[in-house]
Design a protein around this motif. Structure first.
Motif, PDB file in Angstrom:
ATOM      1  N   TRP A 164       0.900  -1.207  -0.053  1.00 43.07           N
ATOM      2  CA  TRP A 164       0.019   0.085   0.115  1.00 43.07           C
ATOM      3  C   TRP A 164       0.950   1.173  -0.145  1.00 43.07           C
ATOM      4  O   TRP A 164       2.134   1.171   0.691  1.00 43.07           O
ATOM      5  N   ARG A 165       0.318   2.193  -0.750  1.00 43.86           N
ATOM      6  CA  ARG A 165       1.508   3.523  -0.707  1.00 43.86           C
ATOM      7  C   ARG A 165       0.571   4.601  -0.852  1.00 43.86           C
ATOM      8  O   ARG A 165      -0.611   4.891  -1.243  1.00 43.86           O
ATOM      9  N   VAL A 166       1.143   5.746   0.008  1.00 44.52           N
ATOM     10  CA  VAL A 166       0.435   7.074  -0.044  1.00 44.52           C
ATOM     11  C   VAL A 166       1.307   8.057  -0.655  1.00 44.52           C
ATOM     12  O   VAL A 166       2.508   8.128  -0.506  1.00 44.52           O
ATOM     13  N   ASP A 167       0.774   8.890  -1.364  1.00 45.53           N
ATOM     14  CA  ASP A 167       1.730   9.852  -2.053  1.00 45.53           C
ATOM     15  C   ASP A 167       1.100  11.184  -1.405  1.00 45.53           C
ATOM     16  O   ASP A 167       0.082  11.647  -1.744  1.00 45.53           O
ATOM     17  N   LEU A 168       2.266  11.553  -0.599  1.00 47.46           N
ATOM     18  CA  LEU A 168       2.075  12.907   0.132  1.00 47.46           C
ATOM     19  C   LEU A 168       2.048  14.252  -0.705  1.00 47.46           C
ATOM     20  O   LEU A 168       2.076  15.328  -0.188  1.00 47.46           O
ATOM     21  N   ARG A 169       2.223  14.148  -2.009  1.00 48.50           N
ATOM     22  CA  ARG A 169       2.279  15.225  -3.002  1.00 48.50           C
ATOM     23  C   ARG A 169       3.410  16.097  -2.927  1.00 48.50           C
ATOM     24  O   ARG A 169       3.712  16.570  -3.749  1.00 48.50           O
ATOM     25  N   GLU A 170       4.221  16.195  -1.794  1.00 50.09           N
ATOM     26  CA  GLU A 170       5.384  17.027  -1.682  1.00 50.09           C
ATOM     27  C   GLU A 170       6.492  16.069  -0.628  1.00 50.09           C
ATOM     28  O   GLU A 170       6.018  15.224  -0.040  1.00 50.09           O
ATOM     29  N   VAL A 171       7.578  16.546  -0.944  1.00 47.00           N
ATOM     30  CA  VAL A 171       8.578  15.965  -0.151  1.00 47.00           C
ATOM     31  C   VAL A 171       8.402  16.425   1.559  1.00 47.00           C
ATOM     32  O   VAL A 171       8.133  17.471   1.874  1.00 47.00           O
ATOM     33  N   HIS A 172       8.512  15.481   2.374  1.00 46.03           N
ATOM     34  CA  HIS A 172       8.368  15.606   3.779  1.00 46.03           C
ATOM     35  C   HIS A 172       9.574  14.879   4.462  1.00 46.03           C
ATOM     36  O   HIS A 172      10.062  14.117   4.070  1.00 46.03           O
ATOM     37  N   LYS A 173       9.592  15.400   5.757  1.00 44.93           N
ATOM     38  CA  LYS A 173      10.431  14.622   6.691  1.00 44.93           C
ATOM     39  C   LYS A 173       9.568  14.160   7.641  1.00 44.93           C
ATOM     40  O   LYS A 173       9.013  14.641   8.460  1.00 44.93           O
ATOM     41  N   VAL A 174       9.553  12.739   7.318  1.00 49.51           N
ATOM     42  CA  VAL A 174       8.575  12.030   8.106  1.00 49.51           C
ATOM     43  C   VAL A 174       9.221  11.537   9.510  1.00 49.51           C
ATOM     44  O   VAL A 174      10.412  11.041   9.558  1.00 49.51           O
ATOM     45  N   THR A 175       8.592  11.572  10.531  1.00 52.89           N
ATOM     46  CA  THR A 175       9.447  11.071  11.841  1.00 52.89           C
ATOM     47  C   THR A 175       8.559  10.214  12.629  1.00 52.89           C
ATOM     48  O   THR A 175       8.945   9.750  13.725  1.00 52.89           O
ATOM     49  N   ARG A 176       7.109   9.974  12.337  1.00 54.93           N
ATOM     50  CA  ARG A 176       6.477   9.308  13.183  1.00 54.93           C
ATOM     51  C   ARG A 176       5.479   8.357  12.372  1.00 54.93           C
ATOM     52  O   ARG A 176       4.951   9.197  11.357  1.00 54.93           O
ATOM     53  N   VAL A 177       5.054   7.034  12.449  1.00 54.01           N
ATOM     54  CA  VAL A 177       4.206   6.411  11.874  1.00 54.01           C
ATOM     55  C   VAL A 177       3.309   5.476  13.032  1.00 54.01           C
ATOM     56  O   VAL A 177       4.264   4.841  13.678  1.00 54.01           O
ATOM     57  N   SER A 178       2.064   5.611  13.002  1.00 59.95           N
ATOM     58  CA  SER A 178       1.313   4.966  13.814  1.00 59.95           C
ATOM     59  C   SER A 178       0.514   3.804  13.086  1.00 59.95           C
ATOM     60  O   SER A 178      -0.105   4.148  12.142  1.00 59.95           O
TER      61      SER A 178
END
Length: 310
Positions: free
Chosen positions: A68-82
């Motif tokens: 499964w994939r989500v496109d955030l549409r822009e580059v993000h610095k991701v720090t947490r996934v729940s």
């Protein structure tokens, strides 16, 4: 309770990745296949964390090596996934899934950086993965193997948007843990041989080590109604938190008359509990109180996330 973790950011899945309050609904999700009309990929970012698949707010793939994939549409610095696991059956299916983040669509995004692998999550339970910022536009949940099914009921991520050299905070609450700047106190200190290792300030030292003998936990004496409190030194608006948790500006009864955020139930030894207040609370004191006779309160890290209140 060996470890109580006060967070203030929302979550939930059969997977839950925390997108911002508006961005979550704008994100585009796709998956390797769809089991039936109830299991569309977009269900994981619809803002609904219902974990019963039959109620139409979860995803469901079919076939081998599902993703499964989500496109955030822009580059993000991701720090947490729940991640909140499916609640009506099949909780073991999530074991072995991988969280991958990056900017490439090679191999459908499943070759991007591996952030972490997912172990067992209780039926309908939530698990949060914190990590150093990983830049990426795509967040994948990839479950390698044959005869596998991937079901996600909500996916949320937390991070920062990156535009060239400018970093803009987009999360609805500050990512900075404000507790280490505070002053901690507690009702008593363990009178045994570990007294010098059990000080109140240990719960906000930034160290999640959960072995009391290593000097990063608190522990009260065995007493009636033990409590621990942090003075944040200014008033913050607090949305999520962690015994009975009180938040407010009063020191009456050591802060135990302030509004109740939540009452904590069981947390496994060495585990971390994340709890949601009924709504945002304001205050400079966060008090954890353990009502009852002959009780001992021990905390190994308390993190408080909030925004300064003007």
């Amino acid at each position: 309770f060996n470890l109580l973790h006060a967070f203030l950011i929302a979550m939930l899945l059969s997977i839950s990745l925390s997108l911002l309050t508006g961005l979550q609904l704008l994100a585009e999700a796709v998956q390797s296949s769809t089991y039936n009309h109830l299991g569309a990929a977009q269900n994981a970012v619809d803002g609904n964390s219902e974990s019963n698949y039959m109620l139409g707010s979860c995803t469901h793939t079919a076939g081998d090596d599902p993703w499964w994939r989500v496109d955030l549409r822009e580059v993000h610095k991701v720090t947490r996934v729940s991640i909140t696991n499916r609640g009506d059956c099949c909780e073991e299916r999530i074991v072995g899934a991988q969280i991958r983040i990056g900017n490439s669509l090679e191999n459908n995004g499943n070759s991007n950086d591996l952030v972490t692998a997912i172990g067992f999550i209780l039926s309908g339970g939530t698990k949060t993965f914190d990590f150093k910022p990983v830049k990426g536009r795509y967040v994948n949940i990839f479950l390698p193997g044959t005869n596998k099914y991937l079901t996600l009921c909500e996916v949320e991520d937390e991070g920062r948007m990156t535009h060239d050299c400018v970093t803009l905070t987009y999360a609805p609450t500050s990512e900075i843990n404000v507790a280490p700047n505070g002053r901690a106190t507690q009702s008593s200190v363990n009178r045994g041989s570990t007294a010098c290792l059990s000080l109140a300030q240990n719960a906000i030292d930034g160290n999640r080590q959960y072995d009391l003998l290593k000097g990063s936990c608190t522990q009260t004496d065995t007493e009636s109604n033990p409590w621990w409190r942090v003075d944040l030194m200014k008033t913050y608006t607090i949305q999520l938190n962690v015994v009975v948790i009180h938040i407010g500006d009063s020191l009456e009864s050591e802060g135990r008359t302030n509004p109740v955020c939540v009452k904590v139930s069981f947390i496994p030894a060495g585990g971390t509990g994340t709890f949601r207040c009924g709504g945002a609370l304001q205050g400079c004191y966060v008090t954890l109180a353990l009502p009852g006779e002959n009780r001992t309160l021990s905390l190994c890290e308390v993190e408080v996330f909030g925004l300064p209140t003007e």
